[in-house]
Design a protein around this motif. Sequence first.
Motif, PDB file in Angstrom:
ATOM      1  N   TYR A  34       8.184 -32.935  21.053  1.00  0.00           N
ATOM      2  CA  TYR A  34       8.695 -31.562  21.090  1.00  0.00           C
ATOM      3  C   TYR A  34      10.216 -31.529  21.197  1.00  0.00           C
ATOM      4  CZ  TYR A  34       9.469 -26.766  22.672  1.00  0.00           C
ATOM      5  OH  TYR A  34       9.922 -25.469  22.791  1.00  0.00           O
ATOM      6  N   ALA A  36      12.320 -33.735  19.852  1.00  0.00           N
ATOM      7  CA  ALA A  36      12.887 -34.654  18.860  1.00  0.00           C
ATOM      8  C   ALA A  36      14.266 -34.203  18.387  1.00  0.00           C
ATOM      9  CB  ALA A  36      11.929 -34.791  17.672  1.00  0.00           C
ATOM     10  N   GLN A  37      14.419 -32.911  18.089  1.00  0.00           N
ATOM     11  CA  GLN A  37      15.709 -32.410  17.619  1.00  0.00           C
ATOM     12  C   GLN A  37      16.778 -32.527  18.697  1.00  0.00           C
ATOM     13  OE1 GLN A  37      16.254 -31.517  14.518  1.00  0.00           O
ATOM     14  NE2 GLN A  37      14.122 -31.605  13.827  1.00  0.00           N
ATOM     15  N   ASP A  38      16.415 -32.247  19.940  1.00  0.00           N
ATOM     16  CA  ASP A  38      17.374 -32.361  21.037  1.00  0.00           C
ATOM     17  C   ASP A  38      17.783 -33.821  21.263  1.00  0.00           C
ATOM     18  OD1 ASP A  38      17.229 -29.613  21.472  1.00  0.00           O
ATOM     19  OD2 ASP A  38      15.531 -29.827  22.832  1.00  0.00           O
ATOM     20  N   TYR A  40      17.894 -36.166  19.000  1.00  0.00           N
ATOM     21  CA  TYR A  40      18.816 -36.597  17.945  1.00  0.00           C
ATOM     22  C   TYR A  40      20.209 -36.001  18.175  1.00  0.00           C
ATOM     23  CZ  TYR A  40      20.566 -38.151  13.498  1.00  0.00           C
ATOM     24  OH  TYR A  40      21.302 -38.804  12.539  1.00  0.00           O
ATOM     25  N   GLN A  41      20.268 -34.762  18.622  1.00  0.00           N
ATOM     26  CA  GLN A  41      21.568 -34.152  18.911  1.00  0.00           C
ATOM     27  C   GLN A  41      22.289 -34.917  20.017  1.00  0.00           C
ATOM     28  OE1 GLN A  41      21.341 -30.023  19.958  1.00  0.00           O
ATOM     29  NE2 GLN A  41      23.562 -29.717  19.876  1.00  0.00           N
ATOM     30  N   SER A  64      15.096 -35.743   5.337  1.00  0.00           N
ATOM     31  CA  SER A  64      15.817 -36.384   6.446  1.00  0.00           C
ATOM     32  C   SER A  64      15.890 -35.524   7.699  1.00  0.00           C
ATOM     33  CB  SER A  64      17.230 -36.769   5.996  1.00  0.00           C
ATOM     34  OG  SER A  64      17.183 -37.784   5.030  1.00  0.00           O
ATOM     35  N   PRO A  65      16.164 -34.224   7.596  1.00  0.00           N
ATOM     36  CA  PRO A  65      16.231 -33.420   8.823  1.00  0.00           C
ATOM     37  C   PRO A  65      14.948 -33.429   9.636  1.00  0.00           C
ATOM     38  CG  PRO A  65      17.203 -32.231   6.987  1.00  0.00           C
ATOM     39  CD  PRO A  65      16.537 -33.434   6.406  1.00  0.00           C
ATOM     40  N   PHE A  66      13.815 -33.696   8.975  1.00  0.00           N
ATOM     41  CA  PHE A  66      12.545 -33.743   9.701  1.00  0.00           C
ATOM     42  C   PHE A  66      12.237 -35.160  10.188  1.00  0.00           C
ATOM     43  CE2 PHE A  66       7.957 -34.546   9.688  1.00  0.00           C
ATOM     44  CZ  PHE A  66       7.528 -33.606  10.615  1.00  0.00           C
ATOM     45  N   PRO A  69      14.814 -37.297  13.199  1.00  0.00           N
ATOM     46  CA  PRO A  69      14.570 -37.102  14.640  1.00  0.00           C
ATOM     47  C   PRO A  69      13.262 -37.721  15.120  1.00  0.00           C
ATOM     48  CG  PRO A  69      15.356 -35.070  13.649  1.00  0.00           C
ATOM     49  CD  PRO A  69      15.036 -36.009  12.517  1.00  0.00           C
ATOM     50  N   THR A  73      12.566 -40.592  17.879  1.00  0.00           N
ATOM     51  CA  THR A  73      11.643 -40.379  18.988  1.00  0.00           C
ATOM     52  C   THR A  73      10.642 -41.518  19.098  1.00  0.00           C
ATOM     53  OG1 THR A  73      11.847 -37.994  18.653  1.00  0.00           O
ATOM     54  CG2 THR A  73      10.028 -38.750  20.000  1.00  0.00           C
ATOM     55  N   ILE A 149      22.630 -38.317   8.273  1.00  0.00           N
ATOM     56  CA  ILE A 149      21.928 -38.452   9.545  1.00  0.00           C
ATOM     57  C   ILE A 149      21.014 -39.680   9.565  1.00  0.00           C
ATOM     58  CG2 ILE A 149      22.083 -35.996  10.053  1.00  0.00           C
ATOM     59  CD1 ILE A 149      19.213 -35.688   9.136  1.00  0.00           C
TER      60      ILE A 149
END
Length: 251
Positions: A34, A36-38, A40-41, A64-66, A69, A73, A149
């Motif tokens: 849940y 994953a985006q955080d 990667y940031q 890549s954006p999906f 991250p 994870t 990324i």
Amino acid sequence: MSEANSLISHLIELRSRILKALLSVLIVFLCLAYFAQDLYQWLAKPLLDALPDNSSMIATDVASPFFAPFKLTLVLSFFIAIPYVLYQVWAFVAPGLYRNEKRLVAPLLFSSTLLFYTGMAFAYFVVFPLAFAFFTSVAPAGVTVATDISSYLNFVLKLFFAFGVSFEIPIAIILMCWTGVTDAKSLRAKRPYVVVGAFIIGMLLTPPDVISQTLLAVPMWILFEVGVIIGGLYANRNDDEAEDDASRPTV
């Protein structure tokens, strides 16, 4: 027949240990998916802080954006689950070890995990800010720095692994001294070659800049010295215990 049964039971236990290790990684992954985006940031922060104001990271592949991250994870889940994975390794091999071997292996497993995490933390908090500041500062005039990324993820994972493994040097030296492959005196005599080798390894495992190479080579050299000291102390203790055992009267 008993040997065959013993082999089968060992294989069954090995399968059980592997499944438990994989299950631990899967559980950690499900807990982190849940975020994953955080995550990667957070990983990209050292580069984002070093980029010029008019630059940003880009995605050259549609997926890549999906996937980037979630790849991060998954790898992070394995890193987090390493203590439990190593425990499964320990639980499998422990019954076949002598008591003095158990006294050594258990602390080494804990120390190796701690050193691996330390190496990763050193890379993130020390190496990344310096290296990325250097990379962005040497860009030719008119060139906009915009990192993909996926390429960035592969780059930092390589550095994480390089620094994590390099920080295991004391463990490797202690094991070599314990098994009799070498001793502290011989390793001290090879110190000049070790220093040169550390810089060569730093050159091979890090980007082609002096900062990253030095930041890997110098800790490797320091960890080598620490491993030699601890390995020498442990070898001396083993010699004393062997002398005590030899001096005891037999009944």
